[in-house]
Design a protein around this motif. Sequence first.
Motif, mmCIF file in Angstrom:
data_model
loop_
_atom_site.group_PDB
_atom_site.id
_atom_site.type_symbol
_atom_site.label_atom_id
_atom_site.label_comp_id
_atom_site.label_asym_id
_atom_site.label_seq_id
_atom_site.Cartn_x
_atom_site.Cartn_y
_atom_site.Cartn_z
ATOM 1 N N VAL A 27 7.752 20.408 33.152
ATOM 2 C CA VAL A 27 7.940 19.342 32.168
ATOM 3 C C VAL A 27 9.128 19.709 31.283
ATOM 4 O O VAL A 27 9.186 20.815 30.737
ATOM 5 C CB VAL A 27 6.683 19.157 31.298
ATOM 6 N N LEU A 33 5.391 12.480 30.050
ATOM 7 C CA LEU A 33 4.839 12.580 31.395
ATOM 8 C C LEU A 33 3.451 11.945 31.441
ATOM 9 O O LEU A 33 2.610 12.210 30.592
ATOM 10 C CB LEU A 33 4.736 14.056 31.801
ATOM 11 N N SER A 211 5.090 6.259 30.284
ATOM 12 C CA SER A 211 5.597 7.436 30.996
ATOM 13 C C SER A 211 7.001 7.262 31.537
ATOM 14 O O SER A 211 7.365 6.200 32.037
ATOM 15 C CB SER A 211 4.658 7.775 32.161
ATOM 16 N N ARG A 213 7.811 9.645 33.752
ATOM 17 C CA ARG A 213 7.527 10.257 35.046
ATOM 18 C C ARG A 213 6.017 10.285 35.222
ATOM 19 O O ARG A 213 5.289 10.364 34.227
ATOM 20 C CB ARG A 213 8.093 11.677 35.082
#
Lengths: 244, 320
Positions: A27, A33, A211, A213
């Motif tokens: 991360v 995330l 998010s 990702r």
Amino acid sequence: MAPLLEVDDLSKRFGGFVALDGVSLAVAPGERLGLIGPNGSGKSTLVNCLCGALHNESGVVRFDGTNVNGMTAHQRTRLGMARSFQLPRPFTSLSLADNLRIPLIYSANMRRGSHFTAAEIENRCGELLRLVGLDAKARRLPRDLTQVEMRKLELARAMGADPKLLIADEAMAGLSHSEIEDILKLLDQLNQRGITIILIEHIMRAVMSFSQRLVVLVSGKKIADGKPQDVIRDPEVERAYLGQ
Amino acid sequence: MRSWLFTLILAVAGAALFALSRFIQNDYFFFAGYVVLQYIVLSTAWNILGGYCGYVNFGTAALFAIGAYTTVALHKLLVTSRIYPMSMPELIVIGGAVSAVVGLGIGYLTLRLRGAFFSIATLALAVVIQTIITNWDYVGGSRGAYVIRPPSAPLVGSYIQYLFLVMLVLAVISVAVARLIERSRLGYGFATIRDDEIAAEASGVPTLRLKLIATTLSGALMGMAGAPLPYYVGYLDPASGFNLAYAVNSIAMPVIGGTTTWIGPLIGAVLLGTLQQWVTVTISSAVSLLIVGLLLVGFVIVAPNGLVGLVRPLFVRGKG
Ligand SMILES: Nc1ncnc2c1ncn2[C@@H]1O[C@H](COP(=O)(O)OP(=O)(O)OP(=O)(O)O)[C@@H](O)[C@H]1O
Ligand SMILES: [Mg+2]
């Protein structure tokens, strides 16, 4: 940029049951995330291993350049990892304000090797209460809170530790549409301040809007990791997760 | 209220109590008062770990007896053999230090356990300690040891009055320490341990270290309470040093008074201690322990927050 959090081949079993099976993950600082997966796929277990509430048998967790394997949970919190609990765990005998003073006393600023003064603690405590809109209830006990207020307390207390990384474990479960918007706005605000956020959530609309990702966990294995739009179209993800 | 002011008021109250008691010509008052004061120290000490942190310790009698037996050993080693005439304050400091170390050791061995498992482990270790002392001939073994108290005492003349004064000072110290803890960083940390240890760790609280501090402090105070005992009884054997009454009372008094603040153990010790002295004289000591047991059960079921918990709502109603 060097990752803030790096998980390498992490595994965790409960007796014979494999809850996490060789999970690797990185991360970046400032990232948002989303972590999704069906019930029992190991998301909370992963959080517990990252934050030191559980010990992983194998694999390495590096945070901010430090290998945190073998560190206790409070040491990791002081390094800058904070988490909210899926089932809120407030300090039931302490007022809301006191709940927030705990991380201010015991964690925030410890990274810099010093304690806050009493005045600094009071300032920050007031700030946190206003941040989540609970200043009117500062002297109440947690049992007087509604569910959404409890979630906010949970996030505020995590924020009290002055984290670099905040892991929100299903902070929105059971909340109404507008309450979810509230929490999303709050998380967004925190991210604007430079805090990296891992959001664990079942509510897809929230995850997709928040998010940058998406990582998908199924039966303790990471099966997808990428742009949210790509990940949810991944046939394997559809089969294992969205199709259920 | 500021801690130093509170301590000052407490000390003045203690001094006034002692000054008044000097008008009482009856030695029995001092004998009984000593026991009540000793229970204030024990229940306050127990409450640091049991009430503030929520770890129920069944081993009070062992930590108390270690303080007492440290005195027996030092008395034999130094006083009887005329090497060095140890004073009571010195004996108390050393007894407290020994019990602090043992408390820390017990903590290391047991504090990774929770709930009933922790309690059972402390009980088991108390039995181990009692067995060791019972088989240690130097301090009298199972037969016990005589400790001849000096004919007169410093400051006040009468030795029993002196012991009463000593225990009064210890009671003031322990209550002041308990209140100081309550309002400090440490007290906040203890409360989080009582409420939820996992959430405490997640907020940066070093739970194991705090629990070890609590057992050490608690052990030190228990040992200090035990140190004057041989001079009080004149003859100490394991059956009296490790008496069940210490373990039961040190739990019952805080629970009946209320475990979350310093005043609970104080109230519990004064009420229950006095009641027991009275019942022991009028009926028997076995009955007095029976009463304590029944009261303990009653409070645990009906009023788990103790007398303080029963009374507090009357004062804070309508607030907040
Ligand atoms: N302490 C434990 N002991 C034994 N098994 C456990 C323990 N904690 C979790 N598990 C098991 O590990 C698996 C993963 O659980 P986990 O709570 O991590 O799932 P999750 O992805 O967070 O699920 P949810 O979406 O329902 O929160 C589940 O099958 C669960 O039963
Ligand atoms: Mg979960």
